[in-house]
Design a protein around this motif. Structure first.
Motif, short mmCIF file in Angstrom:
data_model
loop_
_atom_site.label_atom_id
_atom_site.label_comp_id
_atom_site.label_asym_id
_atom_site.label_seq_id
_atom_site.Cartn_x
_atom_site.Cartn_y
_atom_site.Cartn_z
N SER A 1 -35.86 -23.58 -70.74
CA SER A 1 -35.28 -24.37 -69.66
C SER A 1 -35.53 -25.84 -69.97
O SER A 1 -36.53 -26.18 -70.59
N SER A 2 -34.62 -26.69 -69.53
CA SER A 2 -34.85 -28.13 -69.45
C SER A 2 -35.51 -28.77 -70.67
O SER A 2 -34.97 -28.73 -71.77
N GLN A 3 -36.69 -29.35 -70.47
CA GLN A 3 -37.38 -30.06 -71.56
C GLN A 3 -37.59 -29.13 -72.75
O GLN A 3 -37.54 -29.58 -73.91
N VAL B 1 -32.56 -21.13 -68.30
CA VAL B 1 -32.49 -21.35 -66.86
C VAL B 1 -32.19 -22.82 -66.62
O VAL B 1 -33.01 -23.68 -66.95
N ASN B 2 -31.01 -23.08 -66.05
CA ASN B 2 -30.58 -24.48 -65.85
C ASN B 2 -31.54 -25.25 -64.96
O ASN B 2 -31.72 -24.92 -63.79
N TRP C 1 -35.60 -28.37 -60.48
CA TRP C 1 -34.53 -27.66 -59.79
C TRP C 1 -33.24 -27.59 -60.61
O TRP C 1 -33.14 -28.20 -61.67
N ALA C 2 -32.25 -26.89 -60.04
CA ALA C 2 -31.05 -26.54 -60.80
C ALA C 2 -30.22 -27.76 -61.20
O ALA C 2 -30.02 -28.69 -60.41
N ASP C 3 -29.73 -27.73 -62.43
CA ASP C 3 -28.90 -28.80 -62.98
C ASP C 3 -28.46 -28.33 -64.38
O ASP C 3 -29.30 -27.89 -65.16
N GLN C 4 -27.19 -28.43 -64.65
CA GLN C 4 -26.68 -27.86 -65.92
C GLN C 4 -26.74 -28.82 -67.10
O GLN C 4 -26.30 -28.45 -68.20
N SER C 5 -27.24 -30.02 -66.88
CA SER C 5 -27.19 -31.00 -67.97
C SER C 5 -27.98 -30.55 -69.20
O SER C 5 -27.65 -30.96 -70.32
N VAL D 1 -26.90 -18.39 -69.41
CA VAL D 1 -27.35 -19.54 -68.61
C VAL D 1 -27.22 -19.22 -67.13
O VAL D 1 -26.22 -18.63 -66.71
N TYR D 2 -28.22 -19.59 -66.35
CA TYR D 2 -28.12 -19.43 -64.89
C TYR D 2 -28.99 -20.44 -64.17
O TYR D 2 -29.91 -21.01 -64.75
N ASP D 3 -28.69 -20.63 -62.88
CA ASP D 3 -29.30 -21.72 -62.12
C ASP D 3 -30.77 -21.45 -61.74
O ASP D 3 -31.12 -20.37 -61.28
N ALA D 4 -31.58 -22.49 -61.91
CA ALA D 4 -32.98 -22.43 -61.51
C ALA D 4 -33.07 -22.10 -60.02
O ALA D 4 -32.32 -22.64 -59.21
#
Lengths: 384, 304
Positions: free
Chosen positions: A79-81, A105-106, A116-120, A162-165
Motif C-alpha cells: 500500500s501507499s509508501q 490497498v489504495n 485512508w483511501a486514495d488511488q494515487s 487494487v481496492y480501497d483502504a
C-alpha cells in the motif's frame, strides 16, 4: 462456503487457494491483515508456502522476483509508501516477464501522513508494465486474485489487484469461498517455460544493447494488449466453474443516457445506488464501472460511449498539473473519435474524504450544466 | 599450500564454468575470483548478479560467459533476490543447489547493505560474495564506502581525497552472528577455493569478502593484479581470516609483514600521498592488525 470476512482476508484466502509457494512481505497499514492471516495459514500448515519476512517492500518484491524467476508462484501485498518504495522492482518484475500477483490497498501518500483511501499510489505505477484490476467488493477481491494469477501466468506479466483502504480492506462482507478442487480446475500449477534451472542454464536480464531492447519492450506491449483477447475467455471459464460473471468494464443503463458517470472501486458501488434512485425518478443517467485499468479498455469504452453526449469521470486520484487519471486516460482513448462525448473530470475523495450519495448527485448536476465542459478539472467537496 | 599447487589451479580447473569471451578488462580481479569460486561450487549453482562490473562481464544478451544459470537483478537486491531464489528451490524440494549472490563493494557496503542485512538476519541459506575492488568501478571509479582512506577516485580527487576509513564490512556481517564470514583474495587461490568449498558445506548464510584488484581503477599495469592482491595481505592491509558464528576468529594467512608503502607505491590511486600520510596509513594498518589479533585471541601471530 459463504463466510463473512474483511476485504484483506479475502485476499489471504485467495492466495491460499492459489497454492502460492513463496510469500514475501513487509507490514504497512492497511495491508497488514493480509499477510498476518497468510503467516497464520503457513504456521498452521493450511498453506504450504515459504513466508519470507523481509526488511522492506523493495526487498519483498525482489524476493518475489527471485522466487518467480526460479519457477515458483509468488505473492506480496502492499500500500501507499510501500508501493512507492517498490517502484523500481515493479519494473523488474514486468521487464523479466514474471507473473507475480500483488494485492495493493489504495492509500494516500504522505505528506501529510494519511492512511485512508486514495488511488494515487497504484495509478502512479501505471507505466511499470503491471496489469491493474480495481475491485468494488470483497467477493470481487477474492475472485480477482485467482483471475490475476491465471491471466498473469498466461501472458507472462505481473498483476496487481487494487481496492480501497478501509472501505474494503477492513469492511466485513459475505464472501463465497470456493473449494480447493474448484480453484485447481481453474488455476493449474505454475510451470514456466523458462526459469533458473541448473540442468538448462540460461542468463536472464543480461545487458541488452539497442539491437534487442526495443523488441523486448514491444513484446511487453503486445503481451499487455493481448489481455484484451485473453481475459474475456478467462472470465468466461471462471463463471463456468464459480458461477460469478465479470467483465472488463461494467456499463449500467448507458444506452440512451443523457449523462454517463464513470468511476472505479467503491465509488462505483455508491454511484450505482444513486443512479438507480435518479433513474427511478425518470432521469437517464448511465454508470460505467472500470474494472481493468491496465491494459486500458479503450475500445470497450468507445463502444459504450458512442452516441453519449457527456461523461463525468469521478477520480479518487490526482496527477498534479493535469487532473484525474481515469479522466485523462478516457480523453486520450476518445480523442480520435469524430463524435466524441464531452469528458468532465471530477476530483473527489482524496485522502479518504467521504464520497457520499449527495456528493455523487452533486457531480451529476454540475456535469449537466451547459458550461460544465469549460472547466477541465472540477473538485468536489473542497473546503473554501 | 605450496606455490606449485597454486600455479596448477591458475592454469586450469576441472570445472571451468567461466567461458572465454567475457567482457572484463585485462587483468580484472573479479573474473579470477569468479573462476575459482565456481570451480569450487560446481555447476549446480545459480548466480544472482546485482548491478556491478559482473553485470557487464557476464556478456550481453543473448550471450552468457557463465555455464550456470544467472539472474541479473537491481543494484540493492543481491540479498533479497537470492532469498527468493532459495525459497523457490526449497519449495521445489531442491536442496543440492548453491545460491550465489555475487555483488561488488558498492552493492554490498552501500546500496545493498539493507537487503543484505535482512537476508543475513534471516540466516538465508545463500553464499553472498562481495568481490571488493574498493570503488564503483562499473560506472567509472567513484568513491564507495569500501574505498580506503586517502585513495583517489573520480569523486575523491587528489585535492580532496577520501577522508574516512574503509567500512569494516566483515565486522558488520559477523555482528549478525551467521555461521560463516570469511575474507579471501585472488592472491591466494587455494584459500579462496577452500573457503567456497567450506561455504558449500555449511547451512545458513555464508558471507565471503574477496579482494579483487582493478587495474584501471587502482591505476596499475594489468599483470600486477595477483601480486597486488598478495601484497595487500602481506602488508596487513587485507588480512585473510574467518569468523565462525560471529564469535570465533581464525587468521588463515601469516602476513610477511612488509611495509604498506610497498603496496601503495605500485598503485596510481595513491601516488599523491606524502611520506607523512603513508606513515599514518601504516599506523592505522598496524592498529587494525593488532585489533584482529586480539579478536583471534593471539598475542602475536602463530601460524598453524
Amino acid at each position: 462456503m459463504k463466510k463473512v470476512i474483511m476485504g484483506n482476508h479475502a485476499v489471504s484466502h485467495a492466495v491460499m487457494l492459489a497454492r502460492t509457494e513463496v510469500i514475501a512481505a513487509y507490514p504497512i497499514t492497511p495491508q497488514t491483515q493480509i499477510v498476518e492471516e497468510l503467516s497464520n495459514m503457513c504456521a498452521e500448515g493450511k498453506l504450504r508456502a515459504k513466508f519470507i519476512k523481509v526488511e522492506s517492500e523493495h526487498s519483498a518484491m525482489a524476493c518475489c522476483v527471485g522466487a518467480s524467476a526460479a519457477g515458483s508462484r509468488a505473492f506480496t501485498a502492499t500500500s501507499s509508501q510501500g508501493l512507492a518504495l517498490m517502484h523500481e522492482m515493479l519494473h523488474w518484475a514486468a521487464g523479466a516477464r514474471l507473473p507475480i500477483v500483488m494485492a495493493e490497498v489504495n492509500r494516500a501518500l504522505a505528506p501529510g501522513w494519511n492512511i485512508w483511501a486514495d488511488q494515487s499510489d497504484s495509478l502512479a505505477q501505471r507505466d511499470t508494465g503491471w496489469l491493474q484490476f480495481y475491485c468494488t467488493c470483497n467477493q470481487e477481491i477474492l475472485d480477482s486474485i485467482l483471475i490475476a494469477y491465471r491471466l498473469a501466468e498466461t501472458v507472462s506479466l505481473p498483476a496487481m489487484v487494487v481496492y480501497d483502504a478501509f472501505y474494503l480492506s477492513h469492511t466485513y462482507e459475505a464472501v463465497d469461498i470456493p473449494s480447493p478442487e474448484q480453484v485447481d480446475k481453474f488455476l493449474p500449477p505454475y510451470r514456466p517455460e523458462f526459469k533458473l534451472d541448473v540442468d538448462n542454464p540460461m542468463a536472464f536480464g543480461s545487458l541488452t544493447t539497442p539491437d534487442y531492447y526495443m523488441e523486448m519492450r514491444h513484446q511487453i506491449h503486445q503481451a499487455t494488449e493481448s489481455v484484451h483477447q485473453v481475459l474475456p475467455a478467462i472470465y468466461q471459464q471462471f463463471s463456468g466453474i464459480f458461477g460469478r460473471a465479470y467483465k472488463v468494464i461494467e456499463p449500467y443503463a448507458c444506452d440512451g443516457a443523457e449523462l454517463v458517470l464513470l468511476s472505479s472501486g467503491t465509488i462505483s458501488s455508491t454511484a450505482r445506488m444513486v443512479v438507480e434512485k435518479l433513474n427511478a425518478a425518470g432521469r437517464k443517467i448511465g454508470l460505467l464501472n472500470v474494472r481493468v485499468f491496465r491494459p486500458f479498455p479503450a475500445e470497450q469504452l468507445k463502444n459504450v460511449l458512442r452516441g453519449v453526449k457527456k461523461v463525468a469521470v469521478l477520480d479518487r486520484n490526482i496527477s498534479f498539473g493535469q487532473g484525474g487519471i481515469f479522466a485523462q486516460e478516457l480523453k486520450a482513448a476518445l480523442c480520435n473519435e469524430t463524435q466524441r462525448p464531452q469528458v468532465i473530470g471530477f476530483i473527489a475523495g482524496l485522502g479518504g474524504r467521504d464520497i457520499t450519495p449527495a456528493s455523487i448527485e452533486e457531480v451529476i448536476e454540475r456535469a449537466q450544466k451547459p458550461d460544465a465542459s469549460q472547466h477541465e478539472v472540477e473538485w468536489v467537496g473542497l473546503k473554501e | 599450500m605450496g606455490g606449485t599447487e597454486r600455479m596448477n589451479h591458475e592454469k586450469t580447473h576441472e570445472n571451468e564454468l567461466v567461458c572465454s569471451g567475457h567482457y572484463a578488462c585485462q587483468g580484472c580481479g573479479a573474473v579470477i575470483a569468479m573462476r575459482h569460486a565456481l570451480a569450487a561450487l560446481g555447476p549446480r549453482t545459480i548466480v544472482v548478479l546485482p548491478a556491478c562490473c559482473w553485470s557487464v562481464i557476464a556478456g550481453p544478451y543473448p550471450y552468457s560467459a557463465l555455464r550456470v544459470p544467472v539472474f541479473h537483478t537491481a543494484f540493492e537486491t543481491g540479498g533479497s533476490t537470492a532469498s527468493g531464489v532459495r525459497a523457490a528451490l526449497e519449495m521445489q524440494g531442491k536442496s543440492d543447489i548453491n545460491v550465489l549472490a555475487w555483488a561488488g563493494d558498492g552493492g554490498t557496503f552501500d546500496i545493498g547493505l539493507q537487503s543484505l542485512s535482512g537476508a543475513v538476519e534471516r540466516n538465508e541459506d545463500i553464499i553472498y560474495t562481495c568481490y571488493d575492488n574498493e570503488a564503483y568501478m562499473n560506472t567509472g571509479i567513484q568513491q564507495s564506502s569500501a574505498t580506503p582512506a586517502r585513495a583517489w577516485t573520480t569523486t575523491s580527487p587528489e585535492a580532496h581525497p577520501k577522508d574516512t576509513q574503509k567500512k569494516n564490512i566483515v565486522q558488520i556481517l559477523a555482528g549478525h552472528k551467521i555461521p560463516y564470514v570469511a575474507t579471501t583474495s585472488i592472491g591466494f587461490p587455494d584459500d579462496l577455493i577452500a573457503k567456497f568449498e567450506k561455504a558449500k558445506s555449511i547451512r545458513g548464510t555464508k558471507f565471503l569478502h574477496v579482494l579483487a584488484p582493478c587495474p584501471s581503477g587502482w591505476k596499475y599495469s594489468s599483470q600486477l593484479s595477483v601480486r597486488l592482491a598478495r601484497l595487500a595481505t602481506h602488508c596487513k592491509v587485507f588480512p585473510i581470516y574467518e569468523v565462525f558464528d560471529g564469535e570465533t576468529y581464525v587468521i588463515n594467512v601469516e602476513p610477511e609483514g612488509r611495509p604498506v608503502k610497498e603496496y601503495l607505491s605500485l598503485q596510481g590511486r595513491f601516488s599523491h600521498l606524502t611520506p607523512r600520510q603513508i606513515d599514518e596509513i601504516q599506523a592505522r594498518v598496524d592498529y587494525d592488525w593488532e585489533h584482529l589479533l586480539h579478536k583471534a585471541m593471539l598475542e602475536k601471530f602463530e601460524f598453524e
